[in-house]
Write a protein that holds these residues in place. Sequence first.
Motif, PDB file in Angstrom:
ATOM      1  N   GLU A   1       0.824  -1.242  -0.001  1.00  0.00           N
ATOM      2  CA  GLU A   1       0.179  -0.024   0.084  1.00  0.00           C
ATOM      3  C   GLU A   1       0.853   1.137   0.036  1.00  0.00           C
ATOM      4  O   GLU A   1       0.200   2.356  -0.520  1.00  0.00           O
ATOM      5  CB  GLU A   1      -1.080  -0.029   1.201  1.00  0.00           C
ATOM      6  N   ALA A   2       2.119   1.106   0.341  1.00  0.00           N
ATOM      7  CA  ALA A   2       3.026   2.334   0.441  1.00  0.00           C
ATOM      8  C   ALA A   2       3.543   2.759  -1.056  1.00  0.00           C
ATOM      9  O   ALA A   2       3.413   1.886  -1.918  1.00  0.00           O
ATOM     10  CB  ALA A   2       4.282   2.058   1.148  1.00  0.00           C
ATOM     11  N   ALA A   3       3.622   4.009  -1.211  1.00  0.00           N
ATOM     12  CA  ALA A   3       4.118   4.713  -2.471  1.00  0.00           C
ATOM     13  C   ALA A   3       5.440   3.970  -2.834  1.00  0.00           C
ATOM     14  O   ALA A   3       6.264   3.862  -1.590  1.00  0.00           O
ATOM     15  CB  ALA A   3       4.178   6.111  -2.161  1.00  0.00           C
ATOM     16  N   PRO A   4       5.789   3.520  -3.880  1.00  0.00           N
ATOM     17  CA  PRO A   4       7.124   3.190  -4.359  1.00  0.00           C
ATOM     18  C   PRO A   4       8.424   3.967  -3.616  1.00  0.00           C
ATOM     19  O   PRO A   4       9.242   3.057  -3.207  1.00  0.00           O
ATOM     20  CB  PRO A   4       7.111   3.229  -5.748  1.00  0.00           C
ATOM     21  N   HIS A   5       8.178   4.950  -3.485  1.00  0.00           N
ATOM     22  CA  HIS A   5       9.357   5.728  -2.934  1.00  0.00           C
ATOM     23  C   HIS A   5       9.343   5.916  -1.631  1.00  0.00           C
ATOM     24  O   HIS A   5      10.219   6.853  -0.859  1.00  0.00           O
ATOM     25  CB  HIS A   5       9.640   7.199  -3.614  1.00  0.00           C
ATOM     26  N   ARG A   6       8.187   5.593  -0.928  1.00  0.00           N
ATOM     27  CA  ARG A   6       7.962   5.369   0.562  1.00  0.00           C
ATOM     28  C   ARG A   6       8.173   4.000   1.214  1.00  0.00           C
ATOM     29  O   ARG A   6       7.629   3.903   2.361  1.00  0.00           O
ATOM     30  CB  ARG A   6       6.742   6.223   0.804  1.00  0.00           C
ATOM     31  N   ALA A   7       8.721   2.911   0.392  1.00  0.00           N
ATOM     32  CA  ALA A   7       8.403   1.829   0.829  1.00  0.00           C
ATOM     33  C   ALA A   7       9.907   1.142   1.364  1.00  0.00           C
ATOM     34  O   ALA A   7      10.007  -0.090   1.804  1.00  0.00           O
ATOM     35  CB  ALA A   7       7.881   0.642  -0.217  1.00  0.00           C
ATOM     36  N   ILE A   8      10.946   1.869   1.088  1.00  0.00           N
ATOM     37  CA  ILE A   8      12.222   1.495   1.534  1.00  0.00           C
ATOM     38  C   ILE A   8      12.872   2.311   2.595  1.00  0.00           C
ATOM     39  O   ILE A   8      12.658   3.318   2.975  1.00  0.00           O
ATOM     40  CB  ILE A   8      13.202   1.679   0.163  1.00  0.00           C
ATOM     41  N   SER A   9      13.705   1.402   3.295  1.00  0.00           N
ATOM     42  CA  SER A   9      14.216   1.966   4.472  1.00  0.00           C
ATOM     43  C   SER A   9      15.731   1.516   4.528  1.00  0.00           C
ATOM     44  O   SER A   9      16.148   0.727   3.946  1.00  0.00           O
ATOM     45  CB  SER A   9      13.811   1.484   5.861  1.00  0.00           C
ATOM     46  N   ALA A  10      16.485   2.588   5.234  1.00  0.00           N
ATOM     47  CA  ALA A  10      18.210   2.129   5.205  1.00  0.00           C
ATOM     48  C   ALA A  10      18.213   1.718   6.888  1.00  0.00           C
ATOM     49  O   ALA A  10      17.983   2.243   7.422  1.00  0.00           O
ATOM     50  CB  ALA A  10      18.635   3.529   4.938  1.00  0.00           C
ATOM     51  N   ILE A  11      18.944   0.549   6.914  1.00  0.00           N
ATOM     52  CA  ILE A  11      19.370  -0.067   8.175  1.00  0.00           C
ATOM     53  C   ILE A  11      20.778  -0.198   8.112  1.00  0.00           C
ATOM     54  O   ILE A  11      21.510  -0.903   7.341  1.00  0.00           O
ATOM     55  CB  ILE A  11      18.340  -1.264   8.207  1.00  0.00           C
ATOM     56  N   LEU A  12      21.445   0.072   9.170  1.00  0.00           N
ATOM     57  CA  LEU A  12      22.643  -0.022   9.469  1.00  0.00           C
ATOM     58  C   LEU A  12      22.923  -1.404  10.372  1.00  0.00           C
ATOM     59  O   LEU A  12      22.290  -2.063  11.229  1.00  0.00           O
ATOM     60  CB  LEU A  12      23.310   0.906  10.339  1.00  0.00           C
ATOM     61  N   VAL A  13      23.762  -2.403   9.552  1.00  0.00           N
ATOM     62  CA  VAL A  13      24.098  -3.610   9.990  1.00  0.00           C
ATOM     63  C   VAL A  13      25.667  -3.837  10.043  1.00  0.00           C
ATOM     64  O   VAL A  13      26.245  -3.857   8.948  1.00  0.00           O
ATOM     65  CB  VAL A  13      23.589  -4.763   9.008  1.00  0.00           C
ATOM     66  N   PRO A  14      26.189  -4.089  11.386  1.00  0.00           N
ATOM     67  CA  PRO A  14      27.433  -4.327  11.495  1.00  0.00           C
ATOM     68  C   PRO A  14      27.993  -5.638  10.694  1.00  0.00           C
ATOM     69  O   PRO A  14      27.108  -6.644  10.498  1.00  0.00           O
ATOM     70  CB  PRO A  14      27.652  -4.485  13.077  1.00  0.00           C
ATOM     71  N   MET A  15      29.205  -5.594  10.056  1.00  0.00           N
ATOM     72  CA  MET A  15      29.309  -6.852   9.032  1.00  0.00           C
ATOM     73  C   MET A  15      29.625  -7.964  10.079  1.00  0.00           C
ATOM     74  O   MET A  15      29.637  -9.016   9.490  1.00  0.00           O
ATOM     75  CB  MET A  15      30.637  -6.515   8.432  1.00  0.00           C
ATOM     76  N   ASP A  16      29.927  -7.977  11.398  1.00  0.00           N
ATOM     77  CA  ASP A  16      30.062  -9.185  12.068  1.00  0.00           C
ATOM     78  C   ASP A  16      28.731  -9.686  12.834  1.00  0.00           C
ATOM     79  O   ASP A  16      28.812 -10.714  13.562  1.00  0.00           O
ATOM     80  CB  ASP A  16      31.208  -9.009  13.399  1.00  0.00           C
ATOM     81  N   THR A  17      27.692  -9.292  12.396  1.00  0.00           N
ATOM     82  CA  THR A  17      26.462  -9.754  12.692  1.00  0.00           C
ATOM     83  C   THR A  17      26.103 -11.247  12.288  1.00  0.00           C
ATOM     84  O   THR A  17      26.123 -11.616  11.107  1.00  0.00           O
ATOM     85  CB  THR A  17      25.311  -8.810  12.279  1.00  0.00           C
ATOM     86  N   PRO A  18      25.563 -12.199  13.185  1.00  0.00           N
ATOM     87  CA  PRO A  18      25.052 -13.446  12.665  1.00  0.00           C
ATOM     88  C   PRO A  18      24.175 -13.307  11.404  1.00  0.00           C
ATOM     89  O   PRO A  18      23.239 -12.541  11.557  1.00  0.00           O
ATOM     90  CB  PRO A  18      24.651 -14.043  13.617  1.00  0.00           C
TER      91      PRO A  18
END
Length: 396
Positions: free
Chosen positions: A183-200
């Motif tokens: 239901e979200a507009a295409p340009h409101r559907a994406i988020s940026a998430i910070l993930v440390p590279m050593d995360t399982p």
Amino acid sequence: MSTAHPAPATAHPEILDRMRDFIDGAVIPAEPVLRAGGPESAEVMTGLRAQAKERGLWALGHPAEIGGGGLPFLDYALVNEIIGRSWYGQAATGTISTQDSIMLHLDGTAEQKRRWLAPMVTGDVLPSVAMTEPEVAGSDPTLIRSTGELVDGEWVVNAHKWFTTGASRAGFTTVFVRTEGPEAAPHRAISAILVPMDTPGVRIDRVLHTMGSTAGDHCEISMTDVRVPADSLVGARGEGFVVGQRRLGPGRIFHAMRWLGQAQRAFELMCERANQRFAHGSLLSEKGQIQRMVADSAAEIQAARLLTLDAGRAYDLDGRATVQISLVKFWGAKVLHDVVDRAIQVFGAMGVTEDTPLEQMYREARYARIYDGPDEVHRMVVARRLLADPSRVPWR
């Protein structure tokens, strides 16, 4: 709004002179060892980074409040032109993470800034960004399939990304994933998430061979049920496009200035070769076809430089400069490619060997027409905006 153009050539001339001395006098002579890789290469790069810090040339574009040099945007763009003379210049001067430090400075949480910003500025941690995916067109981020789901106070990320540059050496990656429903507009559907590279659950599947080399450290990565805290969002939920453009907009100007440094160096090599090489009764420099290559290259470099400086001026004024940035992205990439191509032609067979930096420049020039938006997309942006309102031409 003022339309007066600054005089960028005089901005911080002492810094520009010192940076030119460092790149031409220390970094470029070290290129053969750096290109070879291995322990000796790492040792030489460590020494160059120490020199840059001693000379006051380290991290000049990072915001001053987080320990960087804090140069104004346009001044930093000019510094980037000199850094770009060597492919190793960014690593040697601590500028390779500037886009990401700006992104976290603008959109990161207090904890993200505490944990990652200072180490990025000192060069102890490298960032990466995971956006493009092999299954869908990277030029259209609305097609992103990777997902992030909020479960019990954690983001559960499942993603398959590639061309995540530097992931194998990075402390973290900012992954762009679909967090909103249909239901979200295409340009409101994406988020940026910070993930440390050593995360399982984070796995580097491979370092991609691109045009016969792994030098760019472009990685294919997978994330399987990766869990990070709810406050790992960079920016607001559903605002990944805003975060991405804040990172990519100024970054495209930085790229264009570095390309100018590469093109200028290729031009200098071409002229030097033409003045020394004798064939068919005269020096190459005396032949009309070579003279045309030199003249065309000089005109194109200067045109690209003025376009790029104007984009920096416009960005300083409104923080967007959409048309100007798209112009310099596709035009600057073309100029870089064409000038390096001519230089290789003047060198002949030697130009495609590692005896000169031209073959590496040529690979980078070809990449330049794709990353941070392919030429076709940027041409489309320019054309659509100007067709809708021709009065918005950037030279007014």
